[in-house]
Motif scaffolding. Structure first.
Motif, PDB file in Angstrom:
ATOM      1  N   LYS A  26       4.316  -4.716  -3.259  1.00 10.90           N
ATOM      2  CA  LYS A  26       4.337  -4.683  -1.792  1.00 10.90           C
ATOM      3  C   LYS A  26       5.078  -3.450  -1.293  1.00 10.90           C
ATOM      4  O   LYS A  26       4.654  -2.800  -0.349  1.00 10.90           O
ATOM      5  N   ARG A  27       6.189  -3.114  -1.941  1.00 14.41           N
ATOM      6  CA  ARG A  27       6.949  -1.923  -1.558  1.00 14.41           C
ATOM      7  C   ARG A  27       6.117  -0.667  -1.783  1.00 14.41           C
ATOM      8  O   ARG A  27       6.054   0.220  -0.935  1.00 14.41           O
ATOM      9  N   ALA A  28       5.438  -0.600  -2.918  1.00 18.09           N
ATOM     10  CA  ALA A  28       4.599   0.565  -3.219  1.00 18.09           C
ATOM     11  C   ALA A  28       3.477   0.690  -2.202  1.00 18.09           C
ATOM     12  O   ALA A  28       3.149   1.793  -1.752  1.00 18.09           O
ATOM     13  N   LEU A  29       2.893  -0.435  -1.808  1.00 22.14           N
ATOM     14  CA  LEU A  29       1.829  -0.411  -0.801  1.00 22.14           C
ATOM     15  C   LEU A  29       2.375   0.052   0.543  1.00 22.14           C
ATOM     16  O   LEU A  29       1.744   0.863   1.237  1.00 22.14           O
ATOM     17  N   ALA A  30       3.564  -0.426   0.922  1.00 17.63           N
ATOM     18  CA  ALA A  30       4.175  -0.007   2.185  1.00 17.63           C
ATOM     19  C   ALA A  30       4.449   1.493   2.183  1.00 17.63           C
ATOM     20  O   ALA A  30       4.215   2.181   3.183  1.00 17.63           O
ATOM     21  N   ILE A  31       4.915   2.021   1.069  1.00 16.17           N
ATOM     22  CA  ILE A  31       5.168   3.458   0.956  1.00 16.17           C
ATOM     23  C   ILE A  31       3.863   4.220   1.081  1.00 16.17           C
ATOM     24  O   ILE A  31       3.773   5.214   1.803  1.00 16.17           O
ATOM     25  N   HIS A  32       2.835   3.738   0.410  1.00 11.53           N
ATOM     26  CA  HIS A  32       1.534   4.399   0.466  1.00 11.53           C
ATOM     27  C   HIS A  32       1.009   4.429   1.903  1.00 11.53           C
ATOM     28  O   HIS A  32       0.517   5.452   2.382  1.00 11.53           O
ATOM     29  N   LEU A  33       1.092   3.307   2.599  1.00 14.70           N
ATOM     30  CA  LEU A  33       0.612   3.242   3.977  1.00 14.70           C
ATOM     31  C   LEU A  33       1.414   4.170   4.886  1.00 14.70           C
ATOM     32  O   LEU A  33       0.845   4.816   5.770  1.00 14.70           O
ATOM     33  N   HIS A  81      -2.850  19.415  -6.895  1.00 17.77           N
ATOM     34  CA  HIS A  81      -2.784  18.490  -5.762  1.00 17.77           C
ATOM     35  C   HIS A  81      -3.787  17.342  -5.889  1.00 17.77           C
ATOM     36  O   HIS A  81      -3.446  16.188  -5.637  1.00 17.77           O
ATOM     37  N   ASN A  82      -5.009  17.627  -6.289  1.00 16.28           N
ATOM     38  CA  ASN A  82      -6.049  16.594  -6.324  1.00 16.28           C
ATOM     39  C   ASN A  82      -5.770  15.492  -7.344  1.00 16.28           C
ATOM     40  O   ASN A  82      -6.258  14.385  -7.219  1.00 16.28           O
ATOM     41  N   THR A  83      -4.985  15.784  -8.351  1.00 17.72           N
ATOM     42  CA  THR A  83      -4.656  14.782  -9.365  1.00 17.72           C
ATOM     43  C   THR A  83      -3.848  13.644  -8.772  1.00 17.72           C
ATOM     44  O   THR A  83      -3.995  12.492  -9.168  1.00 17.72           O
ATOM     45  N   LEU A  84      -2.996  13.951  -7.810  1.00 14.03           N
ATOM     46  CA  LEU A  84      -2.107  12.944  -7.241  1.00 14.03           C
ATOM     47  C   LEU A  84      -2.612  12.386  -5.915  1.00 14.03           C
ATOM     48  O   LEU A  84      -1.851  11.800  -5.156  1.00 14.03           O
ATOM     49  N   LEU A  85      -3.901  12.537  -5.636  1.00 13.89           N
ATOM     50  CA  LEU A  85      -4.474  11.954  -4.430  1.00 13.89           C
ATOM     51  C   LEU A  85      -4.687  10.454  -4.570  1.00 13.89           C
ATOM     52  O   LEU A  85      -5.023   9.782  -3.610  1.00 13.89           O
ATOM     53  N   LYS A  86      -4.470   9.943  -5.747  1.00 15.54           N
ATOM     54  CA  LYS A  86      -4.622   8.509  -5.997  1.00 15.54           C
ATOM     55  C   LYS A  86      -3.498   7.744  -5.288  1.00 15.54           C
ATOM     56  O   LYS A  86      -2.375   8.227  -5.191  1.00 15.54           O
ATOM     57  N   PRO A  87      -3.801   6.524  -4.836  1.00 14.85           N
ATOM     58  CA  PRO A  87      -2.752   5.697  -4.227  1.00 14.85           C
ATOM     59  C   PRO A  87      -1.664   5.337  -5.243  1.00 14.85           C
ATOM     60  O   PRO A  87      -1.920   5.279  -6.449  1.00 14.85           O
ATOM     61  N   ASP A  88      -0.479   5.071  -4.743  1.00 18.19           N
ATOM     62  CA  ASP A  88       0.629   4.684  -5.609  1.00 18.19           C
ATOM     63  C   ASP A  88       0.273   3.480  -6.481  1.00 18.19           C
ATOM     64  O   ASP A  88       0.637   3.430  -7.652  1.00 18.19           O
ATOM     65  N   LEU A  89      -0.431   2.501  -5.907  1.00 20.60           N
ATOM     66  CA  LEU A  89      -0.779   1.307  -6.682  1.00 20.60           C
ATOM     67  C   LEU A  89      -1.662   1.651  -7.878  1.00 20.60           C
ATOM     68  O   LEU A  89      -1.548   1.031  -8.935  1.00 20.60           O
ATOM     69  N   THR A  90      -2.521   2.644  -7.733  1.00 24.48           N
ATOM     70  CA  THR A  90      -3.368   3.083  -8.844  1.00 24.48           C
ATOM     71  C   THR A  90      -2.518   3.728  -9.929  1.00 24.48           C
ATOM     72  O   THR A  90      -2.706   3.465 -11.127  1.00 24.48           O
ATOM     73  N   LEU A  91      -1.578   4.572  -9.524  1.00 28.17           N
ATOM     74  CA  LEU A  91      -0.679   5.217 -10.491  1.00 28.17           C
ATOM     75  C   LEU A  91       0.203   4.177 -11.180  1.00 28.17           C
ATOM     76  O   LEU A  91       0.413   4.232 -12.399  1.00 28.17           O
ATOM     77  N   LEU A  92       0.719   3.228 -10.409  1.00 25.92           N
ATOM     78  CA  LEU A  92       1.551   2.170 -10.989  1.00 25.92           C
ATOM     79  C   LEU A  92       0.766   1.376 -12.029  1.00 25.92           C
ATOM     80  O   LEU A  92       1.280   1.092 -13.109  1.00 25.92           O
ATOM     81  N   ALA A  93      -0.477   1.037 -11.705  1.00 25.37           N
ATOM     82  CA  ALA A  93      -1.306   0.268 -12.643  1.00 25.37           C
ATOM     83  C   ALA A  93      -1.579   1.068 -13.909  1.00 25.37           C
ATOM     84  O   ALA A  93      -1.547   0.509 -15.017  1.00 25.37           O
TER      85      ALA A  93
END
Length: 105
Positions: free
Chosen positions: A5-12, A61-73
């Protein structure tokens, strides 16, 4: 989970234009740098420039365009040749790695 939830809030917040969301303190990024160096740098390179040809280049730059939740997973479960770190690293350490990745350019 609370961490997701925290990661999603940061992403948003970042989608809303707050590029510093989730980087509350330099210590968080610094802790992530230490964990990254210990567990990730052998393949991903100390500054995010990959050592292995199949590892993503975190300086692009394009490598890290993924959402935090994707990187966390990806860190938790692994991806391709990369092993999963769920159960190896604490949740805070995994979050710190994502925070550190966001500082690489």
């Amino acid at each position: 989970t609370k961490a997701e939830k925290r990661a999603l809030a940061i992403h948003l917040a970042r989608l809303g234009g707050d590029e510093r969301a989730g980087l509350e303190t330099p210590a968080a990024a610094g802790g992530g740098a230490d964990v990254f160096e210990q567990h990730c740098a052998a393949c991903h390179g100390p500054g995010g420039k990959p050592v292995l040809p199949t590892a993503p280049d975190f300086t692009q730059h394009n490598t890290l365009l993924k959402p935090d939740l994707t990187l966390l997973a990806a860190i938790r479960k692994g991806r391709g040749a990369m092993p999963g770190y769920d159960g190896v690293l604490r949740e805070r350490e995994i979050l710190d790695i994502v925070t550190h990745l966001r500082t690489l350019r």
